[in-house]
Design an enzyme around this catalytic site. Sequence first.
Site, PDB file in Angstrom:
ATOM      1  N   GLY A 153      16.309  62.653 -38.250  1.00 24.47           N
ATOM      2  CA  GLY A 153      16.695  61.389 -38.867  1.00 24.47           C
ATOM      3  C   GLY A 153      17.282  60.363 -37.925  1.00 24.47           C
ATOM      4  O   GLY A 153      17.532  59.226 -38.331  1.00 24.47           O
ATOM      5  N   ASP A 154      17.516  60.712 -36.674  1.00 27.10           N
ATOM      6  CA  ASP A 154      18.103  59.762 -35.713  1.00 27.10           C
ATOM      7  C   ASP A 154      17.613  60.092 -34.304  1.00 27.10           C
ATOM      8  O   ASP A 154      18.399  60.309 -33.387  1.00 27.10           O
ATOM      9  CB  ASP A 154      19.631  59.831 -35.787  1.00 27.10           C
ATOM     10  CG  ASP A 154      20.315  58.742 -34.956  1.00 27.10           C
ATOM     11  OD1 ASP A 154      19.669  57.720 -34.656  1.00 27.10           O
ATOM     12  OD2 ASP A 154      21.488  58.924 -34.613  1.00 27.10           O
ATOM     13  N   ILE A 155      16.290  60.143 -34.158  1.00 23.70           N
ATOM     14  CA  ILE A 155      15.717  60.452 -32.852  1.00 23.70           C
ATOM     15  C   ILE A 155      15.981  59.287 -31.910  1.00 23.70           C
ATOM     16  O   ILE A 155      15.517  58.174 -32.129  1.00 23.70           O
ATOM     17  CB  ILE A 155      14.201  60.713 -32.958  1.00 23.70           C
ATOM     18  CG1 ILE A 155      13.924  61.905 -33.857  1.00 23.70           C
ATOM     19  CG2 ILE A 155      13.587  60.901 -31.584  1.00 23.70           C
ATOM     20  CD1 ILE A 155      14.313  63.245 -33.301  1.00 23.70           C
ATOM     21  N   ASP A 156      16.754  59.560 -30.888  1.00 23.18           N
ATOM     22  CA  ASP A 156      17.139  58.555 -29.898  1.00 23.18           C
ATOM     23  C   ASP A 156      17.478  59.295 -28.610  1.00 23.18           C
ATOM     24  O   ASP A 156      17.949  60.432 -28.662  1.00 23.18           O
ATOM     25  CB  ASP A 156      18.356  57.780 -30.420  1.00 23.18           C
ATOM     26  CG  ASP A 156      18.777  56.672 -29.498  1.00 23.18           C
ATOM     27  OD1 ASP A 156      19.667  56.919 -28.655  1.00 23.18           O
ATOM     28  OD2 ASP A 156      18.220  55.567 -29.597  1.00 23.18           O
ATOM     29  N   ASN A 165      20.574  61.356 -28.188  1.00 24.84           N
ATOM     30  CA  ASN A 165      20.734  62.593 -28.948  1.00 24.84           C
ATOM     31  C   ASN A 165      20.000  63.778 -28.323  1.00 24.84           C
ATOM     32  O   ASN A 165      19.773  64.780 -29.000  1.00 24.84           O
ATOM     33  CB  ASN A 165      20.291  62.387 -30.399  1.00 24.84           C
ATOM     34  CG  ASN A 165      21.268  61.505 -31.146  1.00 24.84           C
ATOM     35  OD1 ASN A 165      22.450  61.475 -30.825  1.00 24.84           O
ATOM     36  ND2 ASN A 165      20.777  60.784 -32.114  1.00 24.84           N
TER      37      ASN A 165
END
Length: 133
Positions: free
Chosen positions: A25-28, A31
């Site tokens: 949900g927050d692929i960056d 991370n």
Amino acid sequence: MNTSLQYLQQLLPVTASRKQVVCHGDIDHHNFLRAANGKLYLIDWDNALIGDPTMDYANILHWYIPKEKWGVWLAQYGIEKDEYLLQRMYWYLVLDAMSYIAWHFERRQWGELEKRLNHIQSLNKEIKKWLMS
């Protein structure tokens, strides 16, 4: 922005009834953590959810993989790059961009808001070009 809302509404049925899996949900890039042994770990699962894995693929491909290599990247994971997948990917990218626009607006972060507005305009151009081809 109107184009984005129309696209989300038009393709909502395309995202329905998809196989549901655990998504980050927050692929960056912030991370990911590389361990001393060279292994790469995905961290910060605060935004994890059960959903269509295409939302994670979309962010990885859009932000980190050149478009001409998308098919190769997906094939390595046993995923076929087809029109249906691309529709879902752009749907999630537009939804993500719009949520960030609202987030920056609420915090009065005008510089970041402008970047996100430019990003969504870029996505709209890609969508129009892609739909016309």
